[in-house]
Design a protein around this motif. Structure first.
Motif, short mmCIF file in Angstrom:
data_model
loop_
_atom_site.label_atom_id
_atom_site.label_comp_id
_atom_site.label_asym_id
_atom_site.label_seq_id
_atom_site.Cartn_x
_atom_site.Cartn_y
_atom_site.Cartn_z
N GLU A 89 2.46 3.80 3.97
CA GLU A 89 2.07 2.57 3.29
C GLU A 89 2.98 2.28 2.12
OE1 GLU A 89 -1.84 0.52 1.18
OE2 GLU A 89 -2.01 2.45 2.20
N TYR A 91 3.71 0.05 -1.38
CA TYR A 91 2.94 -0.57 -2.45
C TYR A 91 3.80 -1.62 -3.13
CZ TYR A 91 -0.09 3.40 -1.69
OH TYR A 91 -0.93 4.34 -1.10
N SER A 101 -1.56 -4.29 1.78
CA SER A 101 -2.74 -3.44 1.63
C SER A 101 -3.76 -3.72 2.72
CB SER A 101 -3.36 -3.67 0.25
OG SER A 101 -4.53 -2.90 0.08
N ASN A 102 -4.06 -4.99 2.95
CA ASN A 102 -5.02 -5.34 4.00
C ASN A 102 -4.50 -5.00 5.38
OD1 ASN A 102 -6.93 -6.35 2.20
ND2 ASN A 102 -6.01 -8.38 2.18
N TYR A 104 -2.52 -2.44 6.18
CA TYR A 104 -2.66 -1.01 6.43
C TYR A 104 -4.13 -0.61 6.60
CZ TYR A 104 2.24 0.15 5.82
OH TYR A 104 3.60 0.25 6.01
N LYS A 105 -5.03 -1.31 5.90
CA LYS A 105 -6.45 -1.05 6.13
C LYS A 105 -6.82 -1.37 7.58
CE LYS A 105 -8.01 -1.95 1.39
NZ LYS A 105 -8.76 -2.88 0.52
#
Length: 343
Positions: A89, A91, A101-102, A104-105
């Motif tokens: 991931e 950043y 972020s969303n 990888y979620k």
């Protein structure tokens, strides 16, 4: 996976707006400077230069944003088409960071869902394989019995009754196995939701003891219960009763005649424990890691009609209610099954 659709639309829109702006600026200059003199052309040249600089800066930012989106799209395509592992991931800040972020979620959620689906497929395959394997022997025996009776190969009346009794035992064994396997499959697949409520333990243990009283009575075994009347446990009473019944049946099968089977309850500030204790043959230490496996039996000479699934089902029931089960045994002396429920 690159697309120039948005970039081309930006270029066309920007050029159109720039031409319109320069045209308006040229008209304004011609009115204020009385025609297209040096001042007018200078102003138009400076404005055009600024428009070019703004274009390159805007296009660079836009291209960077679309590049990140194309990169994410490419990762998604690789994962879906080639089942590749997601990269580490990254950043970042701003809206692109939120998108990453969303993203990888979503990736981890999809990966977990795929792993869970694979586990369910493997579990279903193993269940079907186990049932198929375990049904072969009783079905073969039933075929032999049917052939003997249908072709009148057994003329002695007593032997015919014996064959029918054995056929009934095999049918009961098959029924118990299939029903138990279905219960086990539903529990481990999460299809059963345990209705956990504050339940008095003494009635649950009494009902379980009553259910196996006939079996124990045939061997002149006694079942005693040591449980305070006010002890409650957060559990599903019906399923806990079935689990304890399985343990009591196991204790009766592996204990000699005229022995004691005890149900005891221990309550502390941390946990509530239920002990099922017998004075039976015990379990060899080397066998202890295997006793909760499906169809595993320590001694096949004890209760030949047993299918070896009761302990596996019991373990799934107890763990499904957030409890744990372990065994303590000494060969030739005793066996204790201990159910622990943390408060």
């Amino acid at each position: 996976m690159r697309s120039n659709y948005e970039r081309n639309r930006f270029r066309i829109a920007y050029i159109g707006i720039s031409i319109l702006f320069l045209g308006i600026l040229a008209g304004w200059c011609s009115l204020n400077f009385e025609g297209f003199g040096r001042e007018t052309w200078g102003i138009l040249l400076i404005a055009a230069l600024f428009l070019v600089i703004i274009f390159f800066l805007s296009y660079r930012t836009l291209n960077s944003v679309y590049g990140e989106m194309e990169r994410i799209s490419g990762i998604m395509a690789d994962i879906m088409e080639q089942e590749a592992e997601p990269p580490t991931e990254e950043y970042k800040e701003g809206t692109v960071g939120i998108l990453y972020s969303n993203f990888y979620k979503l990736l981890y959620a999809l990966k977990e869902s795929r792993n869970r689906e694979m586990k369910e497929k493997i579990f279903l395959r193993d269940i079907i394989s186990d049932i198929s394997h375990q049904l072969k022997t009783p079905l073969a025996s039933l075929n032999v019995f049917v052939d003997l009776l249908s072709e009148d190969k057994v003329t002695d009346g007593e032997k015919r009754k014996q064959i029918l009794r054995e056929a009934g035992n095999q049918l009961n064994r098959m029924e118990w196995m299939v029903l138990s396997m279905l219960k086990l499959a539903r529990i481990e697949a999460g299809a059963i939701q345990f209705n956990k409520t504050e339940t008095l333990l003494l009635p649950v243990l009494s009902e379980a003891a009553e259910a196996v009283q006939y079996l124990a009575g045939n061997k002149h075994q006694s079942i005693s219960i040591d449980c305070p009347e006010d002890v409650c446990l957060l559990c599903d009473g019906d399923w806990l009763t079935e689990a304890v019944i399985n343990l009591l049946k196991n204790a009766s099968d592996y204990s000699e005649a005229e022995t004691d089977i005890r149900l005891e309850v221990e309550v502390t500030n941390v946990f509530t424990r239920i002990y099922v204790k017998d004075e039976g043959t015990g379990i060899p230490e080397r066998e202890l890691p295997n006793i909760f496996k499906r169809f595993y039996r320590v001694d096949h000479s004890v209760n030949p009609n047993s299918v070896g699934i009761g302990l596996s089902l019991t373990k799934s029931i107890i763990e499904g209610m957030d409890g744990s089960i372990h065994v303590k045994s000494e060969e030739g002396a005793y066996t204790w099954f201990i159910l622990t429920f943390m408060k």
